[in-house]
Design a protein around this motif. Structure first.
Motif, PDB file in Angstrom:
ATOM      1  N   PHE A 365      -2.485 -11.763  -6.085  1.00  0.00           N
ATOM      2  CA  PHE A 365      -3.716 -12.055  -5.358  1.00  0.00           C
ATOM      3  C   PHE A 365      -4.914 -11.690  -6.227  1.00  0.00           C
ATOM      4  CE2 PHE A 365      -1.362 -11.719  -1.193  1.00  0.00           C
ATOM      5  CZ  PHE A 365      -1.605 -13.031  -0.826  1.00  0.00           C
ATOM      6  N   GLY A 366      -4.806 -10.558  -6.898  1.00  0.00           N
ATOM      7  CA  GLY A 366      -5.832 -10.177  -7.842  1.00  0.00           C
ATOM      8  C   GLY A 366      -7.078  -9.582  -7.228  1.00  0.00           C
ATOM      9  N   TYR A 367      -8.116  -9.503  -8.028  1.00  0.00           N
ATOM     10  CA  TYR A 367      -9.328  -8.786  -7.643  1.00  0.00           C
ATOM     11  C   TYR A 367     -10.073  -9.464  -6.503  1.00  0.00           C
ATOM     12  CZ  TYR A 367     -13.145  -5.525  -8.249  1.00  0.00           C
ATOM     13  OH  TYR A 367     -14.064  -4.531  -8.044  1.00  0.00           O
ATOM     14  N   GLY A 368      -9.773 -10.692  -6.236  1.00  0.00           N
ATOM     15  CA  GLY A 368     -10.404 -11.370  -5.103  1.00  0.00           C
ATOM     16  C   GLY A 368     -10.100 -10.708  -3.776  1.00  0.00           C
ATOM     17  N   ARG A 369      -9.058  -9.894  -3.707  1.00  0.00           N
ATOM     18  CA  ARG A 369      -8.707  -9.184  -2.476  1.00  0.00           C
ATOM     19  C   ARG A 369      -9.121  -7.703  -2.515  1.00  0.00           C
ATOM     20  NH1 ARG A 369      -4.737 -11.904   0.662  1.00  0.00           N
ATOM     21  NH2 ARG A 369      -5.365 -14.096   0.603  1.00  0.00           N
ATOM     22  N   TYR A 370      -9.773  -7.284  -3.574  1.00  0.00           N
ATOM     23  CA  TYR A 370     -10.226  -5.892  -3.646  1.00  0.00           C
ATOM     24  C   TYR A 370     -11.282  -5.649  -2.561  1.00  0.00           C
ATOM     25  CZ  TYR A 370     -12.412  -1.647  -5.384  1.00  0.00           C
ATOM     26  OH  TYR A 370     -12.907  -0.376  -5.489  1.00  0.00           O
ATOM     27  N   PRO A 371     -11.265  -4.500  -1.873  1.00  0.00           N
ATOM     28  CA  PRO A 371     -10.427  -3.311  -2.098  1.00  0.00           C
ATOM     29  C   PRO A 371      -9.165  -3.274  -1.245  1.00  0.00           C
ATOM     30  CG  PRO A 371     -12.167  -2.759  -0.586  1.00  0.00           C
ATOM     31  CD  PRO A 371     -12.359  -4.213  -0.936  1.00  0.00           C
ATOM     32  N   ASP A 372      -8.789  -4.387  -0.616  1.00  0.00           N
ATOM     33  CA  ASP A 372      -7.560  -4.396   0.178  1.00  0.00           C
ATOM     34  C   ASP A 372      -6.351  -4.122  -0.709  1.00  0.00           C
ATOM     35  OD1 ASP A 372      -9.111  -4.996   2.338  1.00  0.00           O
ATOM     36  OD2 ASP A 372      -8.662  -7.153   2.309  1.00  0.00           O
ATOM     37  N   ASP A 373      -5.303  -3.575  -0.105  1.00  0.00           N
ATOM     38  CA  ASP A 373      -4.112  -3.227  -0.874  1.00  0.00           C
ATOM     39  C   ASP A 373      -3.438  -4.436  -1.500  1.00  0.00           C
ATOM     40  OD1 ASP A 373      -4.235  -0.466  -0.470  1.00  0.00           O
ATOM     41  OD2 ASP A 373      -3.258  -0.622   1.485  1.00  0.00           O
ATOM     42  N   GLU A 374      -3.724  -5.629  -0.997  1.00  0.00           N
ATOM     43  CA  GLU A 374      -3.112  -6.837  -1.544  1.00  0.00           C
ATOM     44  C   GLU A 374      -3.436  -7.032  -3.017  1.00  0.00           C
ATOM     45  OE1 GLU A 374      -4.860  -9.607   1.127  1.00  0.00           O
ATOM     46  OE2 GLU A 374      -3.047  -9.781   2.338  1.00  0.00           O
ATOM     47  N   CYS A 375      -4.530  -6.463  -3.480  1.00  0.00           N
ATOM     48  CA  CYS A 375      -4.954  -6.652  -4.870  1.00  0.00           C
ATOM     49  C   CYS A 375      -4.115  -5.858  -5.855  1.00  0.00           C
ATOM     50  CB  CYS A 375      -6.428  -6.285  -5.034  1.00  0.00           C
ATOM     51  SG  CYS A 375      -6.740  -4.488  -5.091  1.00  0.00           S
ATOM     52  N   ARG A 376      -3.208  -5.029  -5.383  1.00  0.00           N
ATOM     53  CA  ARG A 376      -2.528  -4.054  -6.246  1.00  0.00           C
ATOM     54  C   ARG A 376      -1.220  -4.562  -6.847  1.00  0.00           C
ATOM     55  NH1 ARG A 376      -2.519   1.391  -2.625  1.00  0.00           N
ATOM     56  NH2 ARG A 376      -1.716   2.291  -4.576  1.00  0.00           N
ATOM     57  N   TYR A 377      -0.809  -5.785  -6.555  1.00  0.00           N
ATOM     58  CA  TYR A 377       0.539  -6.227  -6.905  1.00  0.00           C
ATOM     59  C   TYR A 377       0.557  -7.444  -7.832  1.00  0.00           C
ATOM     60  CZ  TYR A 377       1.809  -3.408  -2.799  1.00  0.00           C
ATOM     61  OH  TYR A 377       1.964  -2.392  -1.887  1.00  0.00           O
ATOM     62  N   THR A 378       1.592  -7.494  -8.695  1.00  0.00           N
ATOM     63  CA  THR A 378       1.885  -8.697  -9.464  1.00  0.00           C
ATOM     64  C   THR A 378       3.395  -8.915  -9.494  1.00  0.00           C
ATOM     65  OG1 THR A 378       2.252  -7.761 -11.677  1.00  0.00           O
ATOM     66  CG2 THR A 378      -0.041  -8.136 -11.015  1.00  0.00           C
ATOM     67  N   TRP A 379       3.777 -10.166  -9.646  1.00  0.00           N
ATOM     68  CA  TRP A 379       5.177 -10.521  -9.919  1.00  0.00           C
ATOM     69  C   TRP A 379       5.208 -11.383 -11.161  1.00  0.00           C
ATOM     70  CZ3 TRP A 379       6.876 -15.733  -9.814  1.00  0.00           C
ATOM     71  CH2 TRP A 379       8.232 -15.905 -10.113  1.00  0.00           C
ATOM     72  N   SER A 380       6.111 -11.056 -12.104  1.00  0.00           N
ATOM     73  CA  SER A 380       6.278 -11.842 -13.317  1.00  0.00           C
ATOM     74  C   SER A 380       7.748 -12.173 -13.506  1.00  0.00           C
ATOM     75  CB  SER A 380       5.765 -11.065 -14.542  1.00  0.00           C
ATOM     76  OG  SER A 380       4.368 -10.915 -14.503  1.00  0.00           O
ATOM     77  N   GLN A 381       8.015 -13.442 -13.772  1.00  0.00           N
ATOM     78  CA  GLN A 381       9.383 -13.928 -13.920  1.00  0.00           C
ATOM     79  C   GLN A 381       9.899 -13.627 -15.315  1.00  0.00           C
ATOM     80  OE1 GLN A 381      10.266 -17.820 -12.233  1.00  0.00           O
ATOM     81  NE2 GLN A 381      11.250 -18.395 -14.148  1.00  0.00           N
ATOM     82  N   MET A 382      11.061 -12.992 -15.390  1.00  0.00           N
ATOM     83  CA  MET A 382      11.639 -12.583 -16.662  1.00  0.00           C
ATOM     84  C   MET A 382      12.723 -13.520 -17.168  1.00  0.00           C
ATOM     85  SD  MET A 382      10.096  -9.696 -17.578  1.00  0.00           S
ATOM     86  CE  MET A 382       8.611 -10.570 -17.065  1.00  0.00           C
ATOM     87  N   GLU A 408      -0.823 -11.787 -15.473  1.00  0.00           N
ATOM     88  CA  GLU A 408      -0.918 -11.383 -14.070  1.00  0.00           C
ATOM     89  C   GLU A 408      -1.672 -10.063 -13.916  1.00  0.00           C
ATOM     90  OE1 GLU A 408      -0.356 -13.471 -11.871  1.00  0.00           O
ATOM     91  OE2 GLU A 408       0.767 -14.898 -13.085  1.00  0.00           O
ATOM     92  N   LEU A 409      -1.490  -9.147 -14.834  1.00  0.00           N
ATOM     93  CA  LEU A 409      -2.294  -7.924 -14.806  1.00  0.00           C
ATOM     94  C   LEU A 409      -3.773  -8.263 -14.908  1.00  0.00           C
ATOM     95  CD1 LEU A 409      -0.260  -5.473 -17.082  1.00  0.00           C
ATOM     96  CD2 LEU A 409      -0.849  -5.103 -14.670  1.00  0.00           C
ATOM     97  N   GLY A 410      -4.103  -9.260 -15.710  1.00  0.00           N
ATOM     98  CA  GLY A 410      -5.489  -9.667 -15.861  1.00  0.00           C
ATOM     99  C   GLY A 410      -6.130 -10.052 -14.549  1.00  0.00           C
ATOM    100  N   HIS A 411      -5.372 -10.697 -13.671  1.00  0.00           N
ATOM    101  CA  HIS A 411      -5.927 -11.092 -12.376  1.00  0.00           C
ATOM    102  C   HIS A 411      -6.287  -9.882 -11.518  1.00  0.00           C
ATOM    103  CE1 HIS A 411      -5.776 -15.400 -12.589  1.00  0.00           C
ATOM    104  NE2 HIS A 411      -4.527 -15.365 -13.032  1.00  0.00           N
TER     105      HIS A 411
END
Length: 481
Positions: A365-382, A408-411
């Protein structure tokens, strides 16, 4: 998802997207074998004949006194890989790799507290590899990462992770110099690696990897020109973001911030890698190297490598339809808080095969959801992505994985794609007649994707400055816990 580029390049190469707030990212000689078993894992009493030091390795890269050749000059159209798998089990070799060397390593003794100078060979020429320990984690687990350069090669970069945690020597390596990258990667599964005295690695060059042509890239860009915002979030432009009132005024963009990261995985990735922790640490070493650039100023600090919920993640059908939502549900904010983690990265071992995210290899979701907790997660396919018709690009290689994690961290830190408004955009440039793209480019296009954020300080300008966006919000992310 990342697609596997057909070894024969007969399959049309197209792209997949890594989804975030906006989708996007995303030889020759014969072997001698006993032939006693269908699978004979190489061990001290049964192993392919190896060329031992001090005879110089014939691999394109070797560490003096620590590299043992198993087989060099292997090509994708030979039977050598099949023969290797008879001894080492299934090997995780990206299908885009056209030629490689197979080696094993002995322990490389390094000074954790200072500078190391290691004699290495690159294409048969002797160099000094200069390494210092990276400082993005303090976990005492027998796995340590280093960063540095090759002395005598201007503007070279070297990132290595050495793993002795299993009583065996694993090396994850990356060297960038001139217009080339060299990769060192363990390729056995966990089960087979544990049975092998000296786990197998491959070494290959970016010049020996299949990439889409510029014409194919243009077609890919055309197909994905419509930027569909499936997660329904609008990212703020650089400089336009909410500021928490309780942050000290001394937390200026020019001061450094420390962000703690929880890295989690599922059963599939846990078993796919010889040791998933050193693989994950290797990718975080690449990420930390980018975030510690002076124009960004972030210390990424891994709080924990967490596989405690690997079975829970892998037993849920959403692992192949919406792993991002699954991750957020199973690792709630309260769990992150208990681990002192500001943000969380899920390195997943499954390809999305169903649902609206089937062409994606990463989500946030990225920084667009800050400060909600949704902004804290990423998933990356290995793992490699394989979507019929679109072809094969995301190959699950080291380059693809590190690109996806850093993208994804960048978001989370407000970095946007190339089609964003304002100055917070990815950058495209020409380098030795080859088009290069910074890490926030919305589509993974092979080795033309460079794992750095756009910045006027290196590749970028005043209108393409992802680094500036990250710098502006980093203290907000650091204050999540």
């Amino acid at each position: 998802m990342i697609k596997i580029l057909s070894k024969l390049l007969l399959v049309f190469v197209c792209l997949c997207m890594l989804t975030v707030i906006v989708p996007g990212v995303c030889a020759s000689e014969a072997f001698s074998y006993s032939g006693e078993d269908a699978l004979g894992i190489a061990s001290s009493d049964k192993q392919i004949e190896e060329i031992s030091q001090p005879e110089l390795s014939k691999a394109i890269f070797s560490i003096d006194g620590a590299t043992t050749d198993v087989k060099t000059g292997i090509t994708s159209d030979s039977k050598d890989t099949d023969e290797l798998e008879k001894q080492y089990g299934v090997l995780n070799i990206p299908s885009t790799v056209l030629t490689y060397d197979a080696v094993s390593f002995k322990t490389v003794k390094l000074n954790k507290e200072g500078e190391n100078s290691i004699k290495v060979y690159l294409y048969g020429k002797e160099y000094d590899l200069i390494l210092e320990r990276s400082n993005f984690e303090n976990i005492d687990d027998g796995i340590d990462s280093y960063n540095g350069y090759i002395k005598g090669l201007d503007n070279s970069v070297a990132l290595f992770t050495f793993d002795e945690s299993m009583g065996k020597s694993l090396v994850h390596g990356f060297i960038e110099f001139e217009n080339e990258q060299v990769y060192v990667v363990p390729v056995q599964t966990r089960e087979n690696g544990l049975k092998t005295d000296n786990p197998l690695h491959i070494i290959y060059s970016s010049k020996g990897v299949a990439n889409p042509t510029e014409e194919q890239i243009a077609e890919i860009e055309k197909i994905y020109s419509e930027n569909t915002n499936r997660l329904g979030v609008t990212l703020p432009d650089a400089g336009k973001f909410p500021i928490t009132s309780d942050l000290p005024s001394s937390y200026s963009p020019s001061s450094w911030a420390t962000v703690y990261v929880l890295v989690a995985t599922d059963y599939e990735f846990h078993e796919l890698e010889t040791n998933w922790v050193s693989s994950a640490q290797s990718y975080m070493n690449h990420a930390a190297y980018q975030y510690q650039r002076p124009d960004i100023g972030v210390f990424l600090n891994v709080a924990e490598y967490d596989d405690s919920k690997k079975a829970i993640l892998s037993n849920d059908p959403r692992k192949t339809s919406d792993p991002f939502e699954l991750f957020r549900e199973k690792f709630p904010a309260s769990y992150l808080d208990s681990k002192n983690a500001d943000i969380a990265v899920y390195m997943g071992g499954n390809d999305i095969t169903t649902g609206e995210f089937a062409t994606d290899q990463g989500m946030a979701f990225g920084y667009g959801r800050y400060p909600d907790d949704e902004c804290r997660y990423t998933w990356s396919q290995m793992v490699a992505d394989n979507v019929p018709f679109y072809g094969f690009v995301y190959d699950g290689s080291l380059n693809a994985r590190r690109y996806c994690v850093i993208h994804e961290l960048g978001h989370i830190f407000d970095a946007n794609h190339q089609d964003s408004q304002g100055t917070n955009k990815a950058y495209l440039w020409l380098e030795n007649t080859v088009q290069k793209r910074s890490v926030m480019w919305s589509r993974y296009l092979g080795t033309t994707n460079i794992c750095e954020y756009s910045s006027p300080s290196y590749h970028g300008d005043s209108t393409h400055d992802n680094a500036g966006a990250i710098r502006a919000v980093k203290h907000n992310i650091a204050a999540l816990v």
